[in-house]
Design an enzyme around this catalytic site. Structure first.
Site: not given
Ligand code: MV4
Length: 446
Positions: A158, A237, A290, A292
């Site tokens: 990330k 979303k 967040n 906000r």
């Molecule tokens: C993750 C994850 C799985 N494992 N981190 C997506 C948005 C960002 N805020 C972080 N996200 C994710 N982080 C770990 N360690 C999966 C996601 C993710 C996800 C998270 C929330 C809502 C939808 C998503 C769709 C794909 C991946």
């Protein structure tokens, strides 16, 4: 209390803020681009200032233009809404320096949560659970690979400047690691001007559950329970609800306490949201905060029966909160009605709305800036309305949503209404069996 609030935003959220200001006896200033001069937020505000051409960078994202509007209208506070400048620490700082209240947290709080490595380090210190991963930045392939082997594949890379899904890469095995890291760094550098990356164990099929918090200027923080936002498509979303169908009192208590700890760790002021990933074993991990008001705040409003914009303005003006937490007494679901064609990969569908009938009746709320004769401009976010239903149980809420969707009529453009109609009938959705992966397998029937 403030005398005049300038709303540095457009669309439904600008209107949403104006409504509460009116009820509080606060004068309002709308700002608008030339593409938005027929928008309802312009019509319903006490004053309106044109701040430039359609392009966001020359209007809603221009700190200079917005500060000029503050100056000429003599507003004593700025409400940033969501998107645009809502999480721009430089903007909050300019407001601080100029002596106009930014309705939200301080520039420093925004910066700490905006940098995801700093945010995560802050949470580790505060003993808020985080996903196991690299301690700080992954600086090289060699170092990263060593850490990844220790964590165990799959891992997720990330960008520290990312968030909301931008600049992320999943790596399944050692062989791919070097290539993925380099690609992710290049992408992050190009998108954010910052190529710093960190790494986490990839949590498979998580739920996205977030806790709404509110903090005042005296160190008090309370939580307002959760929203489940697992129904997403490409990090957008589409549906939000409260309570989460996955939640129970014990988990809510644990996540609520963790969210309060997270907010207290940065002395948080304002309304904010602590996002968590929740795995199938009910383990939860801090993802981001967040700083906000969010699109989906309305779902919380309906289940706890409070006006969150009013609470937000009150704490910004220096009022104390009671400090008690709030729990859902009803069930609410929100669907986002976007000017998009769900049958063609959700491609944008701007243009003239020739007829518009929004749902009505008991337990139905529609927040929108659209109307028959309104032209959806192609320059901004495609959301044209939020349809929120509230009922005593989730089952009744889904039935109400189906009824409300059937009477939501928009002609002239394509919308996400047919998608939501099918979703409400989906067996898995009805069972509350939704993870962030759910929509990948969901197929829209013709
Ligand atoms: C993750 C994850 C799985 N494992 N981190 C997506 C948005 C960002 N805020 C972080 N996200 C994710 N982080 C770990 N360690 C999966 C996601 C993710 C996800 C998270 C929330 C809502 C939808 C998503 C769709 C794909 C991946």
């Amino acid at each position: 209390m403030f005398k005049k609030i300038l709303i540095a935003n457009r669309g439904e959220i600008a209107l949403r803020v104006i409504r509460t200001c009116k009820e509080m006896g606060i004068r309002t200033v709308a700002v608008y681009s030339t593409a938005d001069k027929e928008s309802l937020h312009v019509r319903f505000a006490d004053e309106a200032v044109c701040i430039g051409p359609p392009s966001s960078s020359e209007s809603y994202l221009s700190i200079t233009k917005i500060m000029a509007a503050v100056e000429i209208t003599n507003a004593d506070a700025v409400h940033p809404g969501y998107g645009f400048l809502a999480e721009n620490a430089d903007f909050a700082e300019v407001c601080e320096e100029y002596g106009v209240k930014f309705i939200g947290p301080s520039a420093q709080m925004i910066r700490m949560m905006g940098d995801k490595i700093t945010a995560k380090e802050t949470m580790i210190k505060a003993k808020v659970p985080v996903v196991p991963g690299s301690a700080g930045q992954v600086k090289s392939v060699k170092e990263g690979l060593k850490a990844a082997k220790k964590i165990g594949f799959p891992v997720i890379l990330k960008a520290t400047a990312g968030g909301g899904g931008k600049g992320m890469r999943i790596v399944d095995n050692e062989e791919e690691f070097g290539e993925q890291l380099e690609k992710a760094q290049i992408e992050a550098g190009a998108s954010f001007g910052n190529d710093a990356m960190y790494m986490e164990k990839f949590v498979e099929e998580p739920r996205h559950i977030e806790i709404q918090v509110i903090g005042d200027q005296y160190g008090n923080v309370a939580h307002l329970s959760e929203r489940d936002c697992s129904v997403q498509r490409r990090h957008q979303k589409l549906v939000e609800e409260s309570p989460s169908p996955f939640m129970d009192d014990k988990l809510r208590d644990k996540m609520g306490k963790a969210a309060i700890k997270a907010a207290k760790a940065i002395d948080y002021e304002g309304v904010g949201t602590v996002e968590f990933l929740v795995d199938k074993n009910r383990k939860f991990y801090f993802m981001e905060m967040n700083t906000r008001i969010q699109v989906e705040h309305t779902v919380t409003e309906e289940v706890i029966n409070r006006d969150l914009i009013k609470e937000q303005i009150k704490v910004a003006a220096g009022e104390k909160i009671s400090g008690k937490n709030y729990y859902p007494t009803m069930h609410a679901i929100e669907v986002r009605i976007n000017a998009e064609d769900p049958y063609h990969d959700f491609r944008p569908s701007p243009g003239l709305i020739t007829s518009f009938h929004s749902s009505k009746g008991h337990g139905v709320r529609v927040d929108t800036h659209a109307y028959a004769g309104y032209t959806v401009p192609p320059y901004y976010d495609s959301m044209i309305a939020k349809l929120i239903c509230v009922a005593e149980t989730r089952e009744e809420c889904i039935l109400k949503m189906q009824r409300a969707l059937d009477e939501f009529i928009v002609e002239g453009i394509k919308t996400t209404v047919p998608f939501h109609q099918q979703l409400m009938k989906d067996e898995r959705f009805r069972n509350g069996d939704v993870t962030t992966k759910f929509l990948e397998d969901f197929e829209l029937k013709p």
